[in-house]
Structure formats: C-alpha cells, structure tokens
Design a protein around this motif. Structure first.
Motif, PDB file in Angstrom:
ATOM      1  N   LEU A 115      -4.123  -2.057   5.339  1.00 33.92           N
ATOM      2  CA  LEU A 115      -4.360  -3.379   4.670  1.00 33.92           C
ATOM      3  C   LEU A 115      -4.948  -2.827   3.133  1.00 33.92           C
ATOM      4  O   LEU A 115      -4.528  -2.268   1.894  1.00 33.92           O
ATOM      5  N   PRO A 116      -4.518  -4.220   2.211  1.00 34.13           N
ATOM      6  CA  PRO A 116      -3.653  -4.474   1.508  1.00 34.13           C
ATOM      7  C   PRO A 116      -4.074  -4.134   0.170  1.00 34.13           C
ATOM      8  O   PRO A 116      -5.564  -4.040   0.224  1.00 34.13           O
ATOM      9  N   THR A 117      -3.463  -3.171  -0.800  1.00 34.67           N
ATOM     10  CA  THR A 117      -3.814  -2.940  -2.243  1.00 34.67           C
ATOM     11  C   THR A 117      -3.630  -3.630  -3.715  1.00 34.67           C
ATOM     12  O   THR A 117      -2.463  -4.562  -3.377  1.00 34.67           O
ATOM     13  N   THR A 118      -3.775  -3.748  -4.464  1.00 40.52           N
ATOM     14  CA  THR A 118      -3.627  -4.545  -5.700  1.00 40.52           C
ATOM     15  C   THR A 118      -1.829  -3.855  -6.348  1.00 40.52           C
ATOM     16  O   THR A 118      -1.433  -2.829  -5.296  1.00 40.52           O
ATOM     17  N   GLY A 119      -1.304  -4.603  -6.672  1.00 36.50           N
ATOM     18  CA  GLY A 119       0.104  -4.691  -6.863  1.00 36.50           C
ATOM     19  C   GLY A 119       0.590  -2.793  -7.873  1.00 36.50           C
ATOM     20  O   GLY A 119       1.074  -2.281  -7.635  1.00 36.50           O
ATOM     21  N   GLY A 144     -14.716  -3.823  13.460  1.00 34.42           N
ATOM     22  CA  GLY A 144     -14.229  -5.537  11.821  1.00 34.42           C
ATOM     23  C   GLY A 144     -15.391  -4.457  10.899  1.00 34.42           C
ATOM     24  O   GLY A 144     -14.812  -4.993   9.695  1.00 34.42           O
ATOM     25  N   VAL A 145     -16.618  -3.727  10.860  1.00 37.50           N
ATOM     26  CA  VAL A 145     -16.666  -3.230   9.842  1.00 37.50           C
ATOM     27  C   VAL A 145     -15.453  -2.479   9.116  1.00 37.50           C
ATOM     28  O   VAL A 145     -15.613  -2.323   7.273  1.00 37.50           O
ATOM     29  N   GLY A 146     -15.253  -1.983   9.902  1.00 39.04           N
ATOM     30  CA  GLY A 146     -14.255  -0.434   9.350  1.00 39.04           C
ATOM     31  C   GLY A 146     -13.606  -1.102   8.685  1.00 39.04           C
ATOM     32  O   GLY A 146     -12.675  -0.641   7.635  1.00 39.04           O
ATOM     33  N   ARG A 147     -12.799  -2.481   9.213  1.00 36.37           N
ATOM     34  CA  ARG A 147     -11.650  -3.356   8.241  1.00 36.37           C
ATOM     35  C   ARG A 147     -12.079  -3.901   7.194  1.00 36.37           C
ATOM     36  O   ARG A 147     -11.422  -4.110   6.329  1.00 36.37           O
ATOM     37  N   LEU A 148     -13.123  -3.969   6.856  1.00 35.19           N
ATOM     38  CA  LEU A 148     -13.923  -5.041   6.633  1.00 35.19           C
ATOM     39  C   LEU A 148     -13.614  -3.757   4.660  1.00 35.19           C
ATOM     40  O   LEU A 148     -13.614  -4.659   4.028  1.00 35.19           O
ATOM     41  N   ILE A 149     -14.942  -2.906   5.188  1.00 31.08           N
ATOM     42  CA  ILE A 149     -14.696  -2.003   3.731  1.00 31.08           C
ATOM     43  C   ILE A 149     -13.061  -1.062   3.628  1.00 31.08           C
ATOM     44  O   ILE A 149     -12.819  -1.010   2.555  1.00 31.08           O
ATOM     45  N   GLY A 150     -12.456  -1.307   4.495  1.00 29.78           N
ATOM     46  CA  GLY A 150     -11.262  -1.213   4.538  1.00 29.78           C
ATOM     47  C   GLY A 150     -10.173  -1.859   3.274  1.00 29.78           C
ATOM     48  O   GLY A 150      -9.456  -0.917   2.625  1.00 29.78           O
ATOM     49  N   GLY A 189     -11.383  -3.801   1.464  1.00 24.07           N
ATOM     50  CA  GLY A 189     -11.758  -4.217  -0.108  1.00 24.07           C
ATOM     51  C   GLY A 189     -11.701  -2.833  -0.795  1.00 24.07           C
ATOM     52  O   GLY A 189     -11.792  -2.651  -2.165  1.00 24.07           O
ATOM     53  N   LEU A 190     -11.951  -2.076   0.499  1.00 23.07           N
ATOM     54  CA  LEU A 190     -11.771  -0.228  -0.757  1.00 23.07           C
ATOM     55  C   LEU A 190      -9.996   0.279  -0.827  1.00 23.07           C
ATOM     56  O   LEU A 190     -10.139   0.401  -2.095  1.00 23.07           O
ATOM     57  N   SER A 209     -17.372   6.189  -3.456  1.00 23.35           N
ATOM     58  CA  SER A 209     -19.251   5.505  -3.274  1.00 23.35           C
ATOM     59  C   SER A 209     -19.364   4.390  -4.187  1.00 23.35           C
ATOM     60  O   SER A 209     -20.126   3.303  -3.271  1.00 23.35           O
ATOM     61  N   ARG A 210     -18.952   4.573  -5.140  1.00 21.29           N
ATOM     62  CA  ARG A 210     -18.974   3.836  -6.165  1.00 21.29           C
ATOM     63  C   ARG A 210     -18.709   2.161  -6.038  1.00 21.29           C
ATOM     64  O   ARG A 210     -18.812   1.357  -5.842  1.00 21.29           O
ATOM     65  N   ALA A 211     -17.012   2.376  -5.079  1.00 20.12           N
ATOM     66  CA  ALA A 211     -16.222   1.678  -4.666  1.00 20.12           C
ATOM     67  C   ALA A 211     -17.124   0.460  -3.606  1.00 20.12           C
ATOM     68  O   ALA A 211     -16.548  -0.035  -3.740  1.00 20.12           O
ATOM     69  N   VAL A 212     -17.508   1.903  -2.871  1.00 24.50           N
ATOM     70  CA  VAL A 212     -18.123   1.196  -1.529  1.00 24.50           C
ATOM     71  C   VAL A 212     -19.287  -0.170  -1.830  1.00 24.50           C
ATOM     72  O   VAL A 212     -19.847  -0.518  -0.958  1.00 24.50           O
TER      73      VAL A 212
END
Length: 324
Positions: A19-23, A47-53, A55-56, A271-274
C-alpha cells in the motif's frame, strides 16, 4: 452481493499488495511493514483492511504490505500478530468473533486477544438485522415475541453459526424478552436467507447486506437491527430497541490492532491517523460500499469497549447449553 458492493470489492482488490506511502516515507529507508488481514482476499473485511491500510501508510511513513491470513474464524492471523515485533511494523485487522467471543467458547484456544494485542482503533460496524419471511406473517418485533411465547416448541431462527454475533444477539433478545427463540445454525448468511425466502424458516439474523435487496423487494420483512442506532445503509429499518426492547444493542465490528507491547506513543499516533482516515468522505463512502458503517473509536475508548464486550459474552456463554 449488490452491484455497488461488488464494484467496491473489485476496486479494493485491485490495490497493490504494498500500500503506497508518501515520498518522504519512501526515501527514509524505513523497511516495509505488514498489515495482517485474517480473512480471505475479496471479502468485505479484506476490503476494509486495504482501505484503512492505504490511508495509514502515508501517515505512519511506512509502506504496509497487505497479508491475508484466513483461518480459525479470524484467530489465526491475530495469533501471528501477537508474536510480531512491537515496533509498529506489523499491524492487523480484528473482528468481533475472534476478539471477544471465541476466547470464551468451550473449544477456545489459549490465545487471549485482550492480553496479547493492543487495541488501536475501531473502524467500522457491521449492521446485523433480524428478518422474517413474507409467508411467516411476522412483521414487527411484537409479532415475533408473541409468536415465540405462544408456540409450544418456540420459534426458529437461523444464523451464520453457533456463537456468532448473530446467534448471540438473538439469544440475548430471547433472554431479555423471555421468549422461546430456537437457534438453527447455517454455514453463512446466504443459506439462512434462502430458507427464510422459501418459507422453510420463519426468521434469520444476518448481516444487512445479505438481506437488504430482499427487504427492498418486499420478500423479507425487516424486524429490526441489532445495533443501538439505525444504519446509514438502510435508515428506514428500526432498531430492536425502537421496536420495543429499550436499551438493546448488540454490535459486530472491525478494528485495528497491534502487538500488546506496542508503546503508548505509537498507539496514540496510529489511533489518531485512523481517526483522520475514517473521517474522510471518500473513506466513508468506501466503507459504506463494503456494507459496513464508519464507526471510529480511539485506542483508549476502544480498549474499554472491548473489555466490556468480552465480559458480556463470557458471562452469556458461560450459561449457554450446547443446543441453545
């Protein structure tokens, strides 16, 4: 499966395993992390796991590699998570059964999720609904309770299986109303719904997405949602509490966990990130498309919720006979 849900699952399944992250994260030489999803690829929980991952990863500056580890009702992946390094490099998705129900069943393994995992955030609620067939003559909760008390052999209901959240929700209802509701376990929501539609079974408690199209078509009557509030997915369906059992609430949910020794500062950060992710309109639409309701709890509140839920199901399961 509805067309909307099918499209959502296909879109999420198309996400890369990493799952991609920032540069910034990519140039920081931090090794990839792992997101354990203890369910099969393509399922709603996946699907829920991948969606959260997705963004996280950018928020914790670490690539997260989705790792599907189905088995033992979601427990297998969580046992692997419990043994992982407690440095934030391995996180995992957990759900109701594996975390607060299975540990109290007669054939439970020694795994203790509340002791061996760190709750980080509740992510979503899975709406459950009690439905009746058109031929049953049952249209609301008073009908169900009256029939269950009047029938000499009680009133049968189907669920996805013994000791599932669906089963225990209706056991709780039966005890609260002192009515005779008799459990018939099935291997999943679909066969239970099929038998209700065919008139072979008067009632079933299933996930909302399995029943919603039939409710809309008028071939199933929605008796009530088991949770404490109406669902965004079906705002016209009342809760069981609204139907005549004040305070009734049994929920199924999904959340994010880490190993038990995860430092407090890291728990707070994740937790804040989620919380930020679940608050995003796109993420909320994605969760709804997966037949779940966005439902965030931060790590401390989630831990208190889990403790109360675990005690609730421990006490109930301790009094159940194997045939109830």
């Amino acid at each position: 499966m509805t067309p909307t849900r099918r499209r959502a699952l296909l879109a999420l399944a198309a996400l890369p395993a990493t799952l991609p992250t920032t540069g910034r994260a990519q140039t920081g030489a931090r090794p990839p992390g792992q997101l354990i999803i203890p369910f099969a690829a393509g399922a709603s929980a996946d699907g829920v796991g991948r969606l959260i991952g997705a963004g996280l990863g950018p928020r914790i500056e670490r690539n997260l590699v989705a790792d599907n580890r189905p088995g033992a009702g979601g427990t297998l992946g969580l046992t692997l998570l419990a043994r992982a390094p407690a440095d934030g490099s391995v996180l995992g998705i957990g759900a109701t059964g594996a975390v607060v129900i299975n540990p109290h069943t007669p054939d439970a393994t020694p795994f203790d999720p509340l002791a061996q995992l760190a709750p980080l955030a509740r992510v979503a609620e899975i709406p459950l609904v009690l439905v009746a067939g058109a031929a049953s003559g049952l249209r609301n909760l008073p009908d169900v309770i009256a029939r269950a008390k009047a029938e000499p052999n009680g009133l049968s209901f189907g669920t996805t299986g013994t000791n599932s959240a669906q089963h225990l929700a209706i056991v709780t209802l039966a005890r609260t109303t002192r009515s005779n509701l008799v459990h018939i376990p099935y291997r999943g929501s679909a066969p239970a719904v099929t038998d209700v539609l065919a008139g072979n079974l008067p009632l079933a408690c299933v996930d909302l997405t399995s029943a919603q199209a039939h409710i809309q078509a008028g071939t199933l009557a929605a008796i009530g949602l088991t949770g404490g509030r109406r669902a965004q997915l079906a705002p016209d369906i009342p809760t069981i509490a609204e139907g005549g059992v004040p305070g009734f609430s049994v929920t199924a949910w999904m959340g994010l966990f880490g190993p038990a020794a995860l430092p407090e500062a890291m728990r707070q950060r994740i937790s804040r990130a989620v919380g930020e992710i679940v608050a995003e309109p796109d993420a909320q639409r994605g969760l709804l498309a997966l037949a779940t309701e966005p439902d965030f709890l931060g790590h401390a509140e989630f831990a208190r919720f889990l403790s109360a839920e675990s005690a609730r199901w421990r006490d109930l399961l301790g009094t159940l006979g194997r045939t109830e």
